[in-house]
Write a protein that holds these residues in place. Structure first.
Motif, short mmCIF file in Angstrom:
data_model
loop_
_atom_site.label_atom_id
_atom_site.label_comp_id
_atom_site.label_asym_id
_atom_site.label_seq_id
_atom_site.Cartn_x
_atom_site.Cartn_y
_atom_site.Cartn_z
N ASP A 133 15.95 -9.47 -34.05
CA ASP A 133 16.71 -10.71 -34.19
C ASP A 133 16.73 -11.40 -32.90
OD1 ASP A 133 16.46 -10.10 -36.76
OD2 ASP A 133 18.82 -9.65 -36.81
N PHE A 134 16.51 -12.44 -32.74
CA PHE A 134 16.61 -13.29 -31.22
C PHE A 134 17.00 -14.86 -31.37
CE2 PHE A 134 12.73 -15.92 -31.24
CZ PHE A 134 12.06 -15.26 -32.14
N CYS A 135 17.25 -15.24 -30.29
CA CYS A 135 17.62 -16.86 -30.47
C CYS A 135 16.87 -17.48 -29.34
CB CYS A 135 19.08 -17.11 -30.35
SG CYS A 135 19.78 -16.52 -28.80
N ALA A 159 26.97 -11.09 -31.10
CA ALA A 159 26.19 -10.71 -32.05
C ALA A 159 24.88 -9.97 -31.74
CB ALA A 159 25.57 -11.96 -32.95
N ARG A 249 12.72 -2.46 -34.03
CA ARG A 249 13.08 -3.20 -35.40
C ARG A 249 14.03 -2.61 -36.19
NH1 ARG A 249 8.26 -5.22 -39.26
NH2 ARG A 249 9.90 -6.29 -40.14
N TYR A 251 17.76 -1.01 -36.32
CA TYR A 251 18.95 -1.27 -35.62
C TYR A 251 20.04 0.03 -35.98
CZ TYR A 251 22.57 -3.94 -33.20
OH TYR A 251 23.47 -4.23 -32.36
N CYS B 135 17.88 -19.79 -33.80
CA CYS B 135 17.71 -18.47 -33.74
C CYS B 135 16.48 -17.94 -35.15
CB CYS B 135 18.82 -17.53 -33.98
SG CYS B 135 19.65 -17.96 -35.49
N CYS B 136 16.16 -16.74 -35.03
CA CYS B 136 15.26 -16.14 -35.81
C CYS B 136 15.82 -14.75 -36.42
CB CYS B 136 13.96 -15.92 -35.49
SG CYS B 136 12.83 -17.46 -35.14
N LEU B 137 16.09 -14.81 -37.60
CA LEU B 137 16.89 -13.46 -37.99
C LEU B 137 16.12 -12.91 -39.41
CD1 LEU B 137 20.59 -14.56 -38.49
CD2 LEU B 137 19.53 -13.73 -36.48
N SER B 138 15.90 -11.60 -39.36
CA SER B 138 15.24 -10.95 -40.36
C SER B 138 16.38 -10.65 -41.58
CB SER B 138 14.58 -9.87 -40.28
OG SER B 138 14.14 -8.94 -41.19
N LEU B 143 15.88 -1.71 -42.19
CA LEU B 143 15.67 -1.10 -40.99
C LEU B 143 17.18 -1.29 -40.12
CD1 LEU B 143 12.26 -2.11 -39.77
CD2 LEU B 143 13.00 0.25 -40.61
N LYS B 144 17.99 -2.46 -40.77
CA LYS B 144 19.37 -2.40 -39.92
C LYS B 144 20.30 -2.46 -41.18
CE LYS B 144 18.38 -7.30 -39.64
NZ LYS B 144 18.35 -8.40 -38.71
N PRO B 145 21.53 -2.12 -40.88
CA PRO B 145 22.61 -2.08 -41.97
C PRO B 145 22.98 -3.76 -42.18
CG PRO B 145 23.14 -0.69 -39.68
CD PRO B 145 21.90 -1.57 -39.65
N VAL B 148 25.51 -5.84 -40.16
CA VAL B 148 24.97 -6.55 -39.01
C VAL B 148 24.37 -7.76 -39.40
CG1 VAL B 148 23.25 -6.20 -36.94
CG2 VAL B 148 24.52 -4.04 -37.69
N ARG B 151 27.51 -10.20 -39.75
CA ARG B 151 28.09 -10.53 -38.61
C ARG B 151 27.26 -11.52 -38.00
NH1 ARG B 151 28.39 -7.62 -33.50
NH2 ARG B 151 26.85 -6.18 -34.46
N ARG B 152 25.89 -11.26 -37.88
CA ARG B 152 25.20 -12.43 -36.84
C ARG B 152 24.89 -13.60 -37.75
NH1 ARG B 152 20.31 -8.03 -35.13
NH2 ARG B 152 21.58 -6.96 -33.63
N ALA B 155 28.10 -15.13 -36.85
CA ALA B 155 28.17 -15.77 -35.14
C ALA B 155 27.34 -17.14 -35.01
CB ALA B 155 27.69 -14.67 -34.38
#
Lengths: 256, 256
Positions: A133-135, A159, A249, A251, B135-138, B143-145, B148, B151-152, B155
């Motif tokens: 995840d990025f911005c 975040a 990838r 987390y 932003c780009c979020l998956s 692979l992540k809880p 998270v 929360r993102r 934000a």
């Protein structure tokens, strides 16, 4: 009468990163509209289109000029570097279309031609810092108030998003990049990898990796993109001494 | 002995969006490594390289296999759709390089070849929704809880960033997209534009615009990217009834 307008992303600069759609639209164009340095990035075209050079700040005028030219039956390309949809001319052209009476540009066939954006090119040079995840944030406070930028830096810092900073610094905005780094330092360890990439894909390309703690803005300018890692971003050096940066990838279960 | 490995982004699918560097590396390859559907996106090559097909989930194995093949003196391409640096294979390959002894892959010349990522292609089809901070979020919680992710979303919702959602929904993750939209609804008006883009640049491309209030996930799947506007993102219809979406570069003085 053609009446076409394409807002074309050249990509970062190198012809090897310019899409065939961008190349085709440039080759067909009767007129190119753009900021001088971007027009010069296009390279020779045969027959040469008419070139209309604008100052970098005159975005709305440039957009209206291009739409008017297309409405007059020309095959127009507005030239952007990177991706025209990311802090660039596509927004200005679509906004101008919105601002006018719908009938005014009814004859114009408008196309946005995407390109490789600066952050993606910079990321590729060092590995994969944008793998999670990025911005993408612009540090320019010419068009938005600085408190909005600070609030956003705090939010994405908390975040734990990787942050790509566009328009990080200029002669008229000398302190914003240092302040942005200072804000991100409050959320991430001093060892967090940072990538400073200037002119990626151009003859003067310079990419270096540093850390949030050691960062200085000495060699950054408007042609630089700065990528600040998240708490999971890692850096290492390969057998040849080349630095690689990536964000896994995966987390962890207990977020930082 | 060539010993090259390129992680290549094909772009969204259409050959007109594939960079010359990607095309050149594919043409030179002795071996292609990838998920089946991406291998089939490549198209015919002459002479045909050996194809090594992997399941979509075996990323680390695929990365190690490709590195080993390159170390054996082959000219290998790991095929990704979009940009290999964005939620794709570049991270897996660089991570695998990090995990092994530096000497093991000292002979391998590794290159990441960037491509047009799905959000940029989707944005281009409707105008310029990513024209301001985004932003780009998956949404994958494989692979992540999931906390998270929530929360993102909170934000970036509060920070008023445009949000591009990757991996929004799948058979095994049926509720996450609706939940993500529900979270963003608490920060933005019901009229906020949303773009739902599936298979952009492929024969079955389908792009629609809706609003945060009216959004349903009925036609979204793993090949879809969903772009949720910020409070400043606007939508309008042109003289031909075509919908355009853009986020102005100017942000108001009083942030929402």
């Amino acid at each position: 009468m053609t009446s076409r307008l394409a807002v074309v992303g050249l990509g970062p600069g190198a012809v090897e990163w310019r899409t065939p759609e961008a190349t085709a639209r440039l080759a067909a164009a009767t007129d190119l509209v753009g900021y001088g340095p971007y027009l010069r990035m296009v390279g020779p075209l045969d027959p040469p289109p008419v070139q209309h050079e604008f100052d970098n700040r005159e975005e709305a005028e440039r957009a209206r000029f291009a739409l008017d030219l297309a409405a007059d039956g020309r095959d127009v390309v507005v030239v952007s570097s990177g991706d025209p949809g990311v802090f660039a001319m596509a927004t200005a052209v679509v906004e101008e279309l919105h601002r006018q009476e719908p009938a005014r540009y009814a004859a114009v066939e408008l196309t946005i031609v995407p390109g490789i954006t600066a952050a993606a090119a910079a990321a590729a040079r060092v590995g994969a810092p944008l793998g999670h995840d990025f911005c993408c944030l612009s540090l320019s406070d010419v068009l938005k108030p600085w408190p909005v930028v600070e609030r956003r830096l705090g939010a994405v810092g908390a975040a734990d998003l990787v942050v790509a900073l566009y328009n990080p610094i200029s002669r008229h905005r000398p302190w914003q990049l240092s302040r942005a780094i200072e804000i991100l330092r409050t959320y991430r360890p001093a060892g967090t990898p940072v990538v400073v990439a200037r002119d990626v894909g151009r003859p003067d390309e310079k990419v270096r990796t540093t850390t949030l703690g050691a960062f200085t803005d000495a060699d950054a300018d408007m042609r630089t993109v700065v990528i600040v890692g998240s708490t999971t971003t890692r850096e290492f050096t390969d057998a040849h001494g080349r630095a690689w940066v990536y964000t896994p990838r995966t987390y962890p279960d207990a977020p930082a």
